[in-house]
Scaffold this active site. Structure first.
Site, PDB file in Angstrom:
ATOM      1  N   GLU A  54      -3.888 -34.001  41.500  1.00  0.00           N
ATOM      2  CA  GLU A  54      -4.218 -33.815  40.083  1.00  0.00           C
ATOM      3  C   GLU A  54      -3.857 -32.417  39.612  1.00  0.00           C
ATOM      4  O   GLU A  54      -4.202 -31.423  40.257  1.00  0.00           O
ATOM      5  CB  GLU A  54      -5.726 -34.032  39.905  1.00  0.00           C
ATOM      6  CG  GLU A  54      -6.175 -34.041  38.458  1.00  0.00           C
ATOM      7  CD  GLU A  54      -5.678 -35.261  37.706  1.00  0.00           C
ATOM      8  OE1 GLU A  54      -5.821 -36.385  38.223  1.00  0.00           O
ATOM      9  OE2 GLU A  54      -5.137 -35.084  36.598  1.00  0.00           O
ATOM     10  N   ASP A  55      -3.191 -32.351  38.484  1.00  0.00           N
ATOM     11  CA  ASP A  55      -2.936 -31.074  37.808  1.00  0.00           C
ATOM     12  C   ASP A  55      -2.240 -30.042  38.690  1.00  0.00           C
ATOM     13  O   ASP A  55      -2.602 -28.854  38.703  1.00  0.00           O
ATOM     14  CB  ASP A  55      -4.241 -30.528  37.191  1.00  0.00           C
ATOM     15  CG  ASP A  55      -4.673 -31.364  35.975  1.00  0.00           C
ATOM     16  OD1 ASP A  55      -4.014 -32.385  35.702  1.00  0.00           O
ATOM     17  OD2 ASP A  55      -5.651 -31.004  35.314  1.00  0.00           O
ATOM     18  N   ARG A  65      -1.972 -26.226  36.909  1.00  0.00           N
ATOM     19  CA  ARG A  65      -1.625 -26.692  35.561  1.00  0.00           C
ATOM     20  C   ARG A  65      -2.764 -27.574  35.098  1.00  0.00           C
ATOM     21  O   ARG A  65      -2.681 -28.794  35.141  1.00  0.00           O
ATOM     22  CB  ARG A  65      -0.298 -27.477  35.628  1.00  0.00           C
ATOM     23  CG  ARG A  65       0.292 -27.829  34.305  1.00  0.00           C
ATOM     24  CD  ARG A  65       0.452 -29.342  34.144  1.00  0.00           C
ATOM     25  NE  ARG A  65      -0.798 -30.006  33.890  1.00  0.00           N
ATOM     26  CZ  ARG A  65      -0.944 -31.310  33.677  1.00  0.00           C
ATOM     27  NH1 ARG A  65       0.078 -32.113  33.736  1.00  0.00           N
ATOM     28  NH2 ARG A  65      -2.131 -31.850  33.435  1.00  0.00           N
ATOM     29  N   TYR A  96     -15.608 -35.079  30.864  1.00  0.00           N
ATOM     30  CA  TYR A  96     -14.164 -35.235  31.084  1.00  0.00           C
ATOM     31  C   TYR A  96     -13.471 -34.606  29.886  1.00  0.00           C
ATOM     32  O   TYR A  96     -14.032 -33.744  29.200  1.00  0.00           O
ATOM     33  CB  TYR A  96     -13.902 -36.749  31.262  1.00  0.00           C
ATOM     34  CG  TYR A  96     -12.504 -37.143  31.596  1.00  0.00           C
ATOM     35  CD1 TYR A  96     -11.908 -36.732  32.781  1.00  0.00           C
ATOM     36  CD2 TYR A  96     -11.762 -37.950  30.724  1.00  0.00           C
ATOM     37  CE1 TYR A  96     -10.616 -37.107  33.095  1.00  0.00           C
ATOM     38  CE2 TYR A  96     -10.473 -38.334  31.037  1.00  0.00           C
ATOM     39  CZ  TYR A  96      -9.897 -37.903  32.219  1.00  0.00           C
ATOM     40  OH  TYR A  96      -8.616 -38.273  32.514  1.00  0.00           O
ATOM     41  N   LYS A 109     -12.949 -36.209  37.058  1.00  0.00           N
ATOM     42  CA  LYS A 109     -12.184 -37.437  37.347  1.00  0.00           C
ATOM     43  C   LYS A 109     -13.035 -38.367  38.218  1.00  0.00           C
ATOM     44  O   LYS A 109     -13.092 -39.568  37.994  1.00  0.00           O
ATOM     45  CB  LYS A 109     -10.889 -37.098  38.096  1.00  0.00           C
ATOM     46  CG  LYS A 109      -9.890 -36.286  37.289  1.00  0.00           C
ATOM     47  CD  LYS A 109      -8.888 -37.155  36.582  1.00  0.00           C
ATOM     48  CE  LYS A 109      -8.041 -36.334  35.621  1.00  0.00           C
ATOM     49  NZ  LYS A 109      -7.242 -37.134  34.717  1.00  0.00           N
ATOM     50  N   ASP A 129      -1.735 -38.341  39.690  1.00  0.00           N
ATOM     51  CA  ASP A 129      -2.326 -38.904  38.481  1.00  0.00           C
ATOM     52  C   ASP A 129      -1.516 -38.555  37.243  1.00  0.00           C
ATOM     53  O   ASP A 129      -1.282 -39.406  36.375  1.00  0.00           O
ATOM     54  CB  ASP A 129      -3.746 -38.336  38.362  1.00  0.00           C
ATOM     55  CG  ASP A 129      -4.548 -39.010  37.278  1.00  0.00           C
ATOM     56  OD1 ASP A 129      -4.473 -40.239  37.171  1.00  0.00           O
ATOM     57  OD2 ASP A 129      -5.267 -38.303  36.553  1.00  0.00           O
ATOM     58  N   ASP A 130      -1.097 -37.299  37.128  1.00  0.00           N
ATOM     59  CA  ASP A 130      -0.404 -36.858  35.911  1.00  0.00           C
ATOM     60  C   ASP A 130       0.963 -37.503  35.786  1.00  0.00           C
ATOM     61  O   ASP A 130       1.433 -37.773  34.688  1.00  0.00           O
ATOM     62  CB  ASP A 130      -0.273 -35.331  35.914  1.00  0.00           C
ATOM     63  CG  ASP A 130      -1.625 -34.693  36.109  1.00  0.00           C
ATOM     64  OD1 ASP A 130      -2.448 -34.803  35.197  1.00  0.00           O
ATOM     65  OD2 ASP A 130      -1.876 -34.167  37.206  1.00  0.00           O
ATOM     66  N   ASN A 167      -3.338 -32.604  26.513  1.00  0.00           N
ATOM     67  CA  ASN A 167      -4.778 -32.383  26.546  1.00  0.00           C
ATOM     68  C   ASN A 167      -5.096 -30.908  26.767  1.00  0.00           C
ATOM     69  O   ASN A 167      -4.276 -30.196  27.325  1.00  0.00           O
ATOM     70  CB  ASN A 167      -5.384 -33.181  27.712  1.00  0.00           C
ATOM     71  CG  ASN A 167      -5.190 -34.663  27.521  1.00  0.00           C
ATOM     72  OD1 ASN A 167      -5.489 -35.197  26.471  1.00  0.00           O
ATOM     73  ND2 ASN A 167      -4.678 -35.323  28.538  1.00  0.00           N
TER      74      ASN A 167
HETATM   75  O1  LIG Z   1      -7.431 -35.109  32.433  1.00  0.00           O
HETATM   76  C1  LIG Z   1      -6.932 -35.660  31.422  1.00  0.00           C
HETATM   77  O2  LIG Z   1      -7.522 -35.807  30.361  1.00  0.00           O
HETATM   78  C2  LIG Z   1      -5.564 -36.237  31.530  1.00  0.00           C
HETATM   79  C3  LIG Z   1      -4.795 -35.499  32.528  1.00  0.00           C
HETATM   80  O3  LIG Z   1      -4.778 -35.822  33.705  1.00  0.00           O
HETATM   81  C4  LIG Z   1      -4.136 -34.254  32.124  1.00  0.00           C
HETATM   82  O4  LIG Z   1      -4.011 -33.992  30.924  1.00  0.00           O
HETATM   83  O5  LIG Z   1      -3.774 -33.510  33.025  1.00  0.00           O
HETATM   84 MG   LIG Z   2      -4.340 -34.217  34.947  1.00  0.00          MG
END
Ligand SMILES: O=C([O-])CC(=O)C(=O)O
Ligand SMILES: [Mg+2]
Length: 617
Positions: free
Chosen positions: A281-282, A192, A139, A210, A304-305, A467
């Site tokens: 996600e992203d 992203r 991760y 994830k 999630d973000d 991150n």
């Molecule tokens: O994945 C991770 O560490 C946290 C997150 O969702 C991101 O930064 O997009």
């Molecule tokens: Mg993310």
């Protein structure tokens, strides 16, 4: 003969339970199975129609060198693995020794990946037993590098890809996935990826990572997860020009084409897995928000973000209040700067505003917005009609041009301050007590800004949350140095604790991993039909209340990633309760059994269980 009869009985018993891979014996099967000395005491068995090499090469079935002699016989694998049966603890010793020989985090990532492809039970045992260390590999932060290099380190497929070639075909394609029961789907369009920008189909490692933590940290079954990439193209020139890139070689679809592509996928996946939780996600801003608003009231999904990051950041701020000796209901007294106006920044601030409103100490939502100052890559979201006093040009944070603000960002606009003020100027004028970084812009928390902040508050809350590690707005060391060791610090990616003036300054990690595995577990167990903002707020409060007084005093805001299963349990219980309170739960509560027990029982953990072969019919 006796064996065959026993197998038939087990087969019949197993066929009655269609949903789970690991089945409890029926009484009859158990009696007959007394004929198998190695199975007599077992309460669980896993069935398969596979045999021989197909068992050895199926990572969900394989035990590597741990197959017992009778299993080898039953499954037709005698002679296909080395003769000595090696228990899991010995396998772990070998694996850890080999892992330690990997020189770089990326090598470790590839090693872990290969293990997951060979033997998932062993992979998850290793991950759970070493969560703190190995979550940093599978991760954040290493997964970021793995995404950047995905097309060069690619070995074996995992998850599903839906590309622009597949339009009109998706509802048929979803049936290619080999499992009938899917509880959690993580989907990205790779636009992203962490703070690394557009990585196209290379983003696949993010859903995989994830979901590994859903299993390791939330006890979701490895067979019930599905990682997905929607390959809508990429605008990343480097990838477009790389002949080894594995995604579609065209630029991103936009507008109507984009949304109808995602819509086709959502309908297709829903047609096969109507009860699965979908985690977006992203996705870049504003698609992330648009998709969330389009689907959150109609299907069981969340972003999630936006939402989990928000819950965990809120948990961090609330725990920081406790660490300062304040009440968590005094959130309205904070002056908060948020650097970053994308999906994560706006999401985090929305969560804080929701909480202030819920606590009832602000007069209105607008009143709550007044306590938050938001900056994007150009500086403060201020009033463009207020002239700059010194005639200087606005300083850019270095991320390109600001496009026009949308209504969510507009809520934070400060009409009484000049537009595009630099962070340092804003800090001097506002005297913040909390500073949050969700910009993806490394080094944006400058020495001047943090030092100026530390002059105005005894315990400044400094949370650079971007991150992976190298995108962080400042390092832990800088934060403590510039605040004389007084900061309450948390980052999105892990940093080591810092020694400053003979004192150990504690580093916390605020990453959505604290939230999503527990949320997913709670949703799966309650079979909630929707994910609500109340669930996220309660998740935040649950996490904020997990640290002991002593931990808080020493600067620890909540237990670390190594306690993830415990955190997930608490979060799942609260999410289940909220699902029932809000009338969204479709699973019945069991009389006389506490929710905590139900949650605990339902958490999968990696153990080898006896494998039994059943015939296909
Ligand atoms: O994945 C991770 O560490 C946290 C997150 O969702 C991101 O930064 O997009
Ligand atoms: Mg993310």
């Amino acid at each position: 003969m006796l064996r065959n009869r026993a197998l038939q009985t087990v087969h019949a018993a197993a066929k009655r339970h269609v949903t789970s891979q690991v089945r409890n014996y029926s009484r009859r099967a158990l009696t007959t199975l007394a004929a198998f000395p190695d199975l007599r005491m077992e309460t669980m068995v896993q069935t398969t129609s596979k045999h021989g090499m197909d068992v050895i090469h199926d990572p969900l079935l394989s035990k590597g060198t741990a197959f017992s002699m009778s299993e080898r016989e039953r499954l037709g694998i005698r002679g296909l693995v080395p003769p000595r049966t090696q228990e899991m603890d010995k396998q772990l010793k070998r694996i850890i020794r080999n892992l330690r020989e990997c020189k770089t985090p990326l090598e470790k990532f590839i090693f872990m990946n290969a293990l997951q492809d060979r033997n998932e039970t062993l992979y998850y045992r290793l991950l759970i037993d070493n969560l703190e260390e190995l979550s940093q590999i599978v991760y954040t932060p290493t997964v970021g590098e793995a995404c950047q290099r995905f097309h060069s380190i690619y070995r074996r497929s995992r998850g599903m890809y839906f590309s622009s070639l597949d339009r009109g075909q998706m509802s048929a394609m979803v049936h290619n996935w080999p499992h009938d029961q899917v509880d959690v789907i993580v989907v990205t369009d790779g636009s992203r990826v962490l703070g690394l920008g557009d990585l196209g189909a290379n983003g696949m490692q993010i859903p995989i990572g994830k979901l590994s933590l859903y299993v390791a940290g939330g006890g979701i079954r490895p067979t019930s997860i599905l990682p997905v990439v929607l390959d809508i193209g990429t605008n990343n020139e480097e990838l477009l020009n790389d002949p080894l890139y594995l995604g579609m070689g065209h630029r991103r679809l936009e507008g109507e084409e984009y949304y109808s592509f995602v819509d086709e996928w959502v309908h297709a996946i829903q047609s096969r897995y109507p009860n699965a939780l979908i985690q977006f996600e992203d996705f870049k801003y504003p698609h992330a928000y648009n998709l969330l608003h389009k689907y959150q009231d109609n299907i069981c999904c969340f972003n999630d973000d936006i939402q989990s990051t928000s819950a965990v950041a809120l948990a961090g701020v609330l725990a920081a209040l406790k660490a300062r000796g304040q009440a968590i209901t005094d959130l309205n007294e904070e002056r908060i700067i948020c650097v970053g106006a994308g999906s994560a920044g706006v999401g985090v601030c929305e969560g804080i505003v929701d909480c202030m409103v819920e606590q009832g100490k602000v007069t209105s939502r607008e009143d709550a917005y007044r306590r938050i100052w938001m900056l994007d890559q150009h500086g403060l979201l201020g009033n463009p009609h207020i002239a700059s006093t010194d005639g200087s040009k606005p300083t850019s944070l270095g991320l390109g041009d600001r496009t026009s603000l949308d209504e969510r960002q507009m809520c934070y606009l400060k009409k009484d301050m000049k537009d595009r003020m630099t962070l340092e100027e804003v800090v001097k004028s506002v005297k913040p007590t909390v500073i949050l970084g969700l910009s993806g812009a490394p080094g944006v928390f400058t020495e001047g800004a943090i030092r100026a902040m530390a002059e105005g508050v005894e315990k400044p809350v400094v949370f650079p949350l971007s991150n992976p590690t190298r995108q962080s707005e400042c390092s832990a060391e800088q934060a403590f140095k510039w605040t004389d060791g007084r900061a309450i610090f948390a980052s999105g990616s892990p940093f080591k604790d810092v020694e400053y003036n003979g004192k150990t300054c504690k580093v916390n990690q605020i990453n959505n991993v604290m939230s999503f595995p527990g949320l997913g577990l709670g949703i799966t167990v309650s079979r909630a039909s929707r994910v609500t903002s109340k669930m996220f707020m309660e998740t935040a409060i649950t996490i904020a209340n997990m640290a002991s007084e002593d931990q808080l005093k020493s600067g620890i805001l909540f237990p670390g990633v190594s306690a993830l299963r415990e955190i997930s349990k608490e979060v799942a219980v609260r999410v289940c309760e909220v699902a029932h309170e809000q009338g969204l739960a479709r699973a019945q509560l069991r009389q006389g059994v506490s929710l905590k027990n139900i949650i605990e029982e339902s958490m999968w953990s990696p153990h080898y269980v006896p494998l039994i072969r059943i015939s296909q019919d």
